[in-house]
Design an enzyme around this catalytic site. Structure first.
Site, PDB file in Angstrom:
ATOM      1  N   PHE A 122       0.869  -1.183   0.000  1.00 40.94           N
ATOM      2  CA  PHE A 122       0.000   0.000   0.000  1.00 40.94           C
ATOM      3  C   PHE A 122       0.901   1.226   0.000  1.00 40.94           C
ATOM      4  O   PHE A 122       1.663   1.429   0.942  1.00 40.94           O
ATOM      5  CB  PHE A 122      -0.857  -0.044   1.266  1.00 40.94           C
ATOM      6  CG  PHE A 122      -1.845   1.068   1.461  1.00 40.94           C
ATOM      7  CD1 PHE A 122      -3.001   1.134   0.697  1.00 40.94           C
ATOM      8  CD2 PHE A 122      -1.656   2.020   2.459  1.00 40.94           C
ATOM      9  CE1 PHE A 122      -3.947   2.126   0.920  1.00 40.94           C
ATOM     10  CE2 PHE A 122      -2.597   3.013   2.683  1.00 40.94           C
ATOM     11  CZ  PHE A 122      -3.748   3.070   1.915  1.00 40.94           C
ATOM     12  N   THR A 125       1.893   6.908   1.886  1.00 42.27           N
ATOM     13  CA  THR A 125       2.781   7.855   2.581  1.00 42.27           C
ATOM     14  C   THR A 125       3.904   8.362   1.677  1.00 42.27           C
ATOM     15  O   THR A 125       4.442   7.615   0.858  1.00 42.27           O
ATOM     16  CB  THR A 125       3.379   7.165   3.825  1.00 42.27           C
ATOM     17  OG1 THR A 125       2.293   6.834   4.685  1.00 42.27           O
ATOM     18  CG2 THR A 125       4.354   8.059   4.569  1.00 42.27           C
ATOM     19  N   GLU A 126       4.230   9.629   1.864  1.00 40.34           N
ATOM     20  CA  GLU A 126       5.323  10.268   1.109  1.00 40.34           C
ATOM     21  C   GLU A 126       6.155  11.103   2.085  1.00 40.34           C
ATOM     22  O   GLU A 126       5.703  11.368   3.205  1.00 40.34           O
ATOM     23  CB  GLU A 126       4.739  11.192   0.033  1.00 40.34           C
ATOM     24  CG  GLU A 126       3.920  10.457  -1.002  1.00 40.34           C
ATOM     25  CD  GLU A 126       3.391  11.388  -2.093  1.00 40.34           C
ATOM     26  OE1 GLU A 126       3.658  12.609  -2.027  1.00 40.34           O
ATOM     27  OE2 GLU A 126       2.727  10.867  -2.998  1.00 40.34           O
ATOM     28  N   PRO A 127       7.319  11.568   1.614  1.00 43.17           N
ATOM     29  CA  PRO A 127       8.131  12.405   2.505  1.00 43.17           C
ATOM     30  C   PRO A 127       7.341  13.587   3.082  1.00 43.17           C
ATOM     31  O   PRO A 127       7.506  13.929   4.255  1.00 43.17           O
ATOM     32  CB  PRO A 127       9.268  12.884   1.593  1.00 43.17           C
ATOM     33  CG  PRO A 127       9.412  11.788   0.572  1.00 43.17           C
ATOM     34  CD  PRO A 127       8.019  11.254   0.350  1.00 43.17           C
ATOM     35  N   GLN A 279       1.811  -8.283  45.902  1.00 40.24           N
ATOM     36  CA  GLN A 279       0.640  -7.569  45.370  1.00 40.24           C
ATOM     37  C   GLN A 279       1.010  -6.453  44.392  1.00 40.24           C
ATOM     38  O   GLN A 279       0.231  -6.143  43.507  1.00 40.24           O
ATOM     39  CB  GLN A 279      -0.202  -7.023  46.525  1.00 40.24           C
ATOM     40  CG  GLN A 279      -0.922  -8.149  47.256  1.00 40.24           C
ATOM     41  CD  GLN A 279      -1.811  -7.661  48.362  1.00 40.24           C
ATOM     42  OE1 GLN A 279      -1.581  -6.592  48.937  1.00 40.24           O
ATOM     43  NE2 GLN A 279      -2.822  -8.437  48.684  1.00 40.24           N
ATOM     44  N   GLU A 363      -0.397   3.412  10.146  1.00 40.67           N
ATOM     45  CA  GLU A 363      -1.838   3.386   9.838  1.00 40.67           C
ATOM     46  C   GLU A 363      -2.600   4.455  10.637  1.00 40.67           C
ATOM     47  O   GLU A 363      -3.750   4.259  11.016  1.00 40.67           O
ATOM     48  CB  GLU A 363      -2.419   1.977  10.001  1.00 40.67           C
ATOM     49  CG  GLU A 363      -1.762   1.014   9.010  1.00 40.67           C
ATOM     50  CD  GLU A 363      -2.524  -0.251   8.723  1.00 40.67           C
ATOM     51  OE1 GLU A 363      -3.748  -0.256   8.859  1.00 40.67           O
ATOM     52  OE2 GLU A 363      -1.871  -1.231   8.328  1.00 40.67           O
ATOM     53  N   THR A 365      -1.337   7.867  13.338  1.00 38.30           N
ATOM     54  CA  THR A 365      -0.805   8.026  14.705  1.00 38.30           C
ATOM     55  C   THR A 365      -1.953   8.095  15.718  1.00 38.30           C
ATOM     56  O   THR A 365      -3.116   8.324  15.344  1.00 38.30           O
ATOM     57  CB  THR A 365      -0.010   9.346  14.821  1.00 38.30           C
ATOM     58  OG1 THR A 365      -0.927  10.427  14.542  1.00 38.30           O
ATOM     59  CG2 THR A 365       1.176   9.412  13.865  1.00 38.30           C
TER      60      THR A 365
HETATM   61  N1  COS Z   1     -14.201   6.930   4.802  1.00 43.19           N
HETATM   62  C1  COS Z   1     -14.753   7.509   3.702  1.00 43.19           C
HETATM   63  N2  COS Z   1     -14.493   8.780   3.339  1.00 43.19           N
HETATM   64  C2  COS Z   1     -13.652   9.487   4.127  1.00 43.19           C
HETATM   65  C3  COS Z   1     -13.061   8.937   5.288  1.00 43.19           C
HETATM   66  C4  COS Z   1     -13.371   7.609   5.615  1.00 43.19           C
HETATM   67  N3  COS Z   1     -12.850   7.024   6.707  1.00 43.19           N
HETATM   68  N4  COS Z   1     -12.284   9.882   5.857  1.00 43.19           N
HETATM   69  C5  COS Z   1     -12.376  10.983   5.089  1.00 43.19           C
HETATM   70  N5  COS Z   1     -13.201  10.726   4.047  1.00 43.19           N
HETATM   71  C6  COS Z   1     -13.623  11.674   2.992  1.00 43.19           C
HETATM   72  C7  COS Z   1     -14.296  12.891   3.611  1.00 43.19           C
HETATM   73  O1  COS Z   1     -15.669  12.663   3.813  1.00 43.19           O
HETATM   74  C8  COS Z   1     -14.031  13.961   2.580  1.00 43.19           C
HETATM   75  O2  COS Z   1     -14.964  13.804   1.524  1.00 43.19           O
HETATM   76  P1  COS Z   1     -15.758  15.085   0.922  1.00 43.19           P
HETATM   77  O3  COS Z   1     -14.680  15.993   0.414  1.00 43.19           O
HETATM   78  O4  COS Z   1     -16.603  14.495  -0.163  1.00 43.19           O
HETATM   79  O5  COS Z   1     -16.516  15.674   2.053  1.00 43.19           O
HETATM   80  C9  COS Z   1     -12.661  13.591   2.019  1.00 43.19           C
HETATM   81  O6  COS Z   1     -12.476  12.190   2.312  1.00 43.19           O
HETATM   82  C10 COS Z   1     -11.551  14.374   2.674  1.00 43.19           C
HETATM   83  O7  COS Z   1     -11.610  14.113   4.056  1.00 43.19           O
HETATM   84  P2  COS Z   1     -11.130  15.143   5.170  1.00 43.19           P
HETATM   85  O8  COS Z   1     -11.574  16.521   4.812  1.00 43.19           O
HETATM   86  O9  COS Z   1     -11.513  14.590   6.489  1.00 43.19           O
HETATM   87  O10 COS Z   1      -9.532  15.065   4.962  1.00 43.19           O
HETATM   88  P3  COS Z   1      -8.353  15.637   5.832  1.00 43.19           P
HETATM   89  O11 COS Z   1      -7.309  16.111   4.924  1.00 43.19           O
HETATM   90  O12 COS Z   1      -8.883  16.571   6.872  1.00 43.19           O
HETATM   91  O13 COS Z   1      -7.719  14.301   6.532  1.00 43.19           O
HETATM   92  C11 COS Z   1      -7.361  12.609   8.150  1.00 43.19           C
HETATM   93  C12 COS Z   1      -8.344  13.458   7.320  1.00 43.19           C
HETATM   94  C13 COS Z   1      -6.390  13.436   8.938  1.00 43.19           C
HETATM   95  C14 COS Z   1      -8.234  11.828   9.076  1.00 43.19           C
HETATM   96  C15 COS Z   1      -6.617  11.650   7.181  1.00 43.19           C
HETATM   97  O14 COS Z   1      -5.698  12.385   6.389  1.00 43.19           O
HETATM   98  C16 COS Z   1      -5.865  10.543   7.867  1.00 43.19           C
HETATM   99  O15 COS Z   1      -6.460   9.532   8.264  1.00 43.19           O
HETATM  100  N6  COS Z   1      -4.527  10.684   8.012  1.00 43.19           N
HETATM  101  C17 COS Z   1      -3.675   9.619   8.489  1.00 43.19           C
HETATM  102  C18 COS Z   1      -3.301   8.764   7.337  1.00 43.19           C
HETATM  103  C19 COS Z   1      -2.667   7.503   7.748  1.00 43.19           C
HETATM  104  O16 COS Z   1      -3.241   6.680   8.429  1.00 43.19           O
HETATM  105  N7  COS Z   1      -1.433   7.341   7.292  1.00 43.19           N
HETATM  106  C20 COS Z   1      -0.721   6.135   7.479  1.00 43.19           C
HETATM  107  C21 COS Z   1      -0.369   5.643   6.126  1.00 43.19           C
HETATM  108  S1  COS Z   1      -0.728   4.005   5.857  1.00 43.19           S
HETATM  109  S2  COS Z   1       0.574   2.984   6.870  1.00 43.19           S
END
Ligand code: COS
Length: 382
Positions: A122, A125-127, A279, A363, A365
């Site tokens: 998957f 993630t990027e820099p 304990q 996945e 923080t």
């Molecule tokens: N399921 C479905 N849609 C989702 C969703 C989810 N879980 N989370 C967000 N969306 C949708 C939103 O509804 C929004 O759609 P609309 O523009 O149509 O309203 C769109 O995606 C953008 O979402 P949002 O505005 O919430 O984006 P943000 O940039 O604010 O980011 C976070 C949201 C911070 C929650 C997200 O970037 C995130 O989870 N970051 C961490 C990423 C991660 O886990 N990285 C690890 C890499 S994999 S090892």
């Protein structure tokens, strides 16, 4: 598909035996060599682990999320690097395809993923796009019946073994945020794809993360997942399910450590008796046991709701937040109960202490989980 009780119990028993008799004796070796033995990879293929969550018609087990969590509880009872061997194939690597792939894409890719013949990673993630994953800079510019990909992905699990990547890239550079991102299935053997060396890291030796670089990689249009602009939402939905699995692995590790603490505290004598009689030691065991039970319940609740087709963005984030923080505390108490033996390498406890640290980071923080939970709670009105 939910397994019937008998099949499920058999699967759990088989895995418990495999973990205890085969994987646990290899933990130190895998950590030292930073490599899982190839024969273990083959055994995992034979056990069907690479296809747990893949639909049956493509050669997988099509497990329900709950059954997959039960499997992860078992596989969590050893070094997390073992689960990583097949983790991206059943989890974040493949789930975009399973959820959003066309029948032709599924038929082309899923059978090899389910058998373990293909490894899929998957690549989100990027820099400059870690927690802020909507900020991906990798470009995917349409050129006739291809997209041309340019950019660098970072910390990509299993990248050195992968021959497929689920890649999120910006197909509309005019749009800065999430809506300009599309998802693609990219073959490793396309000209212009290169993979960096595995990073040296704090723990989970045997599981590798690498950079993946795309340099004018021409990806056929038919390998786009979903519609243009849907890539971010696909990634988020994949992560919702992935977070439940991470929570389940954390529970498994915690259960293993509680068992190790009980065994050690029952044998280790100080002041003329087993330290399990004291304990203050019991309090640490009680806290670890209680918290691991709570995380197990939270994880299963999220999994069941996911199986029922509910939106589990909140529940998955809550399970991942609680379980990953919990296993950090459990590992810390384990070092404390083992004392000096917990700090030296021979007992393996300090290795788990290092291994579990990443669960609070990848996945999403803990802080991102808090953001997600707060947003969803406010949206739901409580
Ligand atoms: N399921 C479905 N849609 C989702 C969703 C989810 N879980 N989370 C967000 N969306 C949708 C939103 O509804 C929004 O759609 P609309 O523009 O149509 O309203 C769109 O995606 C953008 O979402 P949002 O505005 O919430 O984006 P943000 O940039 O604010 O980011 C976070 C949201 C911070 C929650 C997200 O970037 C995130 O989870 N970051 C961490 C990423 C991660 O886990 N990285 C690890 C890499 S994999 S090892």
């Amino acid at each position: 598909m939910a397994l019937d009780r008998e099949t499920r119990d058999q699967l759990i028993q088989t895995l418990r035996r495999y973990v205890t008799e085969r994987l646990r004796p290899l933990e130190a070796q895998v950590a030292e060599q930073d490599l899982a033995p190839p024969e273990v990879v083959e055994e995992m293929k034979a056990l069907g682990l690479f296809g747990l969550s893949i639909p049956e018609e493509y050669g997988g087990f099509d497990l329900s999320v709950e059954d997959e969590a039960l499997v992860s509880f078992e596989m969590g009872r050893t070094s997390p690097a073992f689960r990583s061997i097949y983790g991206t194939n059943v989890g974040i690597g493949s789930q975009g395809l399973v959820m959003f792939g066309t029948p032709a894409q599924k038929a082309r890719y899923l059978p090899g993923i389910a058998s373990g013949e293909r490894i899929i990673s998957f690549a989100l993630t990027e820099p400059e796009a870690g927690s802020d994953s909507a900020n991906v800079q990798t470009r995917a510019i349409r050129d006739g019946d291809h997209y041309v990909l340019n950019g660098t992905k970072r910390y990509i699990t299993n990248a050195d073994r992968a021959n497929l990547f689920t890649v999120m890239a910006r197909s509309d550079p005019e749009k800065k945020g999430a809506s300009g991102v599309s998802a693609f299935i990219v073959s490793r053997d396309l000209p212009g794809v290169s993979v960096g060396p595995p990073e040296r890291k704090m723990g989970q030796q045997g599981a590798h993360i690498c950079d993946v670089v795309f340099d004018d990689v021409r990806v056929p249009v038919e390998d786009r997942l979903g519609q243009e602009g849907e890539g971010f939402k696909i990634a988020m939905q994949v992560l919702d399910r992935g977070r439940i699995t991470i929570a389940a692995i954390c529970v498994g590790v915690a259960e293993r450590l509680v068992a190790d603490c009980v065994a050690y505290a029952s044998e280790r004598k100080q002041f003329g008796q087993a330290i399990a009689n004291f304990q203050l030691v019991q309090a640490m065991i009680a806290d670890s046991k209680t918290e691991s039970l709570a995380a197990r319940a939270l994880t299963l609740e999220a999994a069941r709701r996911c199986d029922a087709g509910e939106d589990v963005t909140l529940e998955a984030a809550a399970a991942k937040l609680f379980a990953s923080e919990m296993v950090g505390r459990v590992a810390d108490r384990a070092v404390q109960i083992f004392g000096g033996a917990g700090y030296v390498a021979d007992y393996g406890i300090e290795r788990f202490y290092r291994d579990v640290r990443i669960f609070r980071i990848y996945e999403g923080t803990s802080q991102i989980q808090q953001v997600v939970i707060a947003r969803e709670t406010l949206k739901r009105g409580g």
